[in-house]
Write a protein that holds these residues in place. Structure first.
Motif, PDB file in Angstrom:
ATOM      1  N   GLY A 104       0.827  -1.201   0.000  1.00 21.66           N
ATOM      2  CA  GLY A 104       0.000   0.000   0.000  1.00 21.66           C
ATOM      3  C   GLY A 104       0.856   1.243   0.000  1.00 21.66           C
ATOM      4  N   ASP A 105       0.423   2.241   0.696  1.00 17.16           N
ATOM      5  CA  ASP A 105       1.191   3.475   0.864  1.00 17.16           C
ATOM      6  C   ASP A 105       1.773   3.501   2.268  1.00 17.16           C
ATOM      7  OD1 ASP A 105       0.710   4.430  -1.686  1.00 17.16           O
ATOM      8  OD2 ASP A 105      -1.215   5.299  -1.108  1.00 17.16           O
ATOM      9  N   ILE A 145       3.240  -6.638   5.922  1.00 15.18           N
ATOM     10  CA  ILE A 145       2.303  -6.982   4.847  1.00 15.18           C
ATOM     11  C   ILE A 145       0.966  -7.402   5.431  1.00 15.18           C
ATOM     12  CG2 ILE A 145       1.823  -8.680   3.031  1.00 15.18           C
ATOM     13  CD1 ILE A 145       4.875  -8.588   2.420  1.00 15.18           C
ATOM     14  N   LEU A 146       1.000  -8.226   6.475  1.00 15.73           N
ATOM     15  CA  LEU A 146      -0.234  -8.664   7.132  1.00 15.73           C
ATOM     16  C   LEU A 146      -0.990  -7.473   7.716  1.00 15.73           C
ATOM     17  CD1 LEU A 146      -2.059 -10.975   8.055  1.00 15.73           C
ATOM     18  CD2 LEU A 146      -0.645 -11.153  10.103  1.00 15.73           C
ATOM     19  N   LEU A 151      -8.992   0.902   7.555  1.00 15.93           N
ATOM     20  CA  LEU A 151      -8.460   1.694   8.665  1.00 15.93           C
ATOM     21  C   LEU A 151      -7.472   2.771   8.218  1.00 15.93           C
ATOM     22  CD1 LEU A 151      -7.961  -1.188  11.228  1.00 15.93           C
ATOM     23  CD2 LEU A 151      -9.815   0.475  11.138  1.00 15.93           C
ATOM     24  N   ASN A 152      -7.350   2.974   6.911  1.00 19.29           N
ATOM     25  CA  ASN A 152      -6.473   4.016   6.355  1.00 19.29           C
ATOM     26  C   ASN A 152      -5.027   3.919   6.830  1.00 19.29           C
ATOM     27  OD1 ASN A 152      -8.582   5.171   4.858  1.00 19.29           O
ATOM     28  ND2 ASN A 152      -9.245   6.348   6.641  1.00 19.29           N
ATOM     29  N   GLY A 153      -4.520   2.708   7.023  1.00 21.86           N
ATOM     30  CA  GLY A 153      -3.112   2.508   7.347  1.00 21.86           C
ATOM     31  C   GLY A 153      -2.743   2.611   8.814  1.00 21.86           C
ATOM     32  N   ALA A 154      -3.711   2.666   9.717  1.00 19.53           N
ATOM     33  CA  ALA A 154      -3.407   2.844  11.146  1.00 19.53           C
ATOM     34  C   ALA A 154      -2.605   1.674  11.716  1.00 19.53           C
ATOM     35  CB  ALA A 154      -4.693   3.035  11.941  1.00 19.53           C
ATOM     36  N   TYR A 183       0.918   1.596  10.061  1.00 17.05           N
ATOM     37  CA  TYR A 183       1.724   2.705  10.565  1.00 17.05           C
ATOM     38  C   TYR A 183       2.256   2.385  11.957  1.00 17.05           C
ATOM     39  CZ  TYR A 183       2.942   7.590  11.527  1.00 17.05           C
ATOM     40  OH  TYR A 183       3.606   8.737  11.838  1.00 17.05           O
ATOM     41  N   ALA A 184       1.414   1.842  12.825  1.00 13.42           N
ATOM     42  CA  ALA A 184       1.840   1.477  14.180  1.00 13.42           C
ATOM     43  C   ALA A 184       2.904   0.379  14.134  1.00 13.42           C
ATOM     44  CB  ALA A 184       0.643   1.022  15.002  1.00 13.42           C
ATOM     45  N   ALA A 185       2.709  -0.610  13.265  1.00 18.36           N
ATOM     46  CA  ALA A 185       3.682  -1.708  13.157  1.00 18.36           C
ATOM     47  C   ALA A 185       5.028  -1.186  12.664  1.00 18.36           C
ATOM     48  CB  ALA A 185       3.155  -2.788  12.217  1.00 18.36           C
ATOM     49  N   VAL A 186       5.013  -0.326  11.644  1.00 17.42           N
ATOM     50  CA  VAL A 186       6.259   0.211  11.100  1.00 17.42           C
ATOM     51  C   VAL A 186       6.971   1.055  12.150  1.00 17.42           C
ATOM     52  CG1 VAL A 186       7.216   1.786   9.381  1.00 17.42           C
ATOM     53  CG2 VAL A 186       5.551   0.085   8.693  1.00 17.42           C
TER      54      VAL A 186
END
Length: 144
Positions: free
Chosen positions: A18-19, A67-68, A78-81, A84-87
């Motif tokens: 994704g982004d 990825i998961l 969830l728009n990447g929430a 983002y937290a995992a990264v």
């Protein structure tokens, strides 16, 4: 004549990553962690190919988790929430590992940071039995 449809590749890329914000930073920190880890192992005369292989495998598994998380974000909208937290979690983890490797090699780090690392290392030493069990498991299989 059948060609490769690039739209399918774009869909796959989107669902895999994704982004994802800060993914490039995470990949850079992973590379730096590998380099500093190899320098640390070489300095300590503890360069072991199987240990390195496990380290590389952990890096790949981090990417699998991201990825998961991205797939979960896509499905739940969830728009990447979650991603983002995992990264961010893995960025912090890689940063701490790099600093720990540098400290073990002899690079000066701030005193407060060194004390925090010692306290974290103290927590790891209590959990060494799991790592020792895994190592014993591999060495006992090799002896048979």
């Amino acid at each position: 004549m059948g060609g490769v449809n690039l739209e399918h590749l774009e869909v796959v890329r989107f669902y895999l990553f994704g982004d994802v914000k800060f993914l490039h930073l995470l990949l850079l920190l992973m590379a730096l962690d590998i380099i500093t880890g190899l320098v640390k192992a070489w300095k300590n005369k503890n360069l072991w190919s199987r240990k390195s292989l496990f380290g590389f495998a952990r890096k790949v598994l981090v990417l699998v988790v991201i990825i998961l998380a991205n797939v979960i974000d896509q499905i739940l909208g969830l728009n990447g929430a979650v991603t983002y937290a995992a990264v961010l979690f893995y960025i912090a983890n890689e940063g701490l590992s790099i600093i720990e490797n540098l400290a073990d090699v002899g690079v000066l780090i701030p005193q407060e940071l060194a004390e925090k690392l010692r306290s974290i290392d103290g927590d790891k030493s209590e959990n060494k039995s799991i790592g020792k069990e895994i190592k014993d498991e591999f060495t006992s299989k090799n002896k048979e």
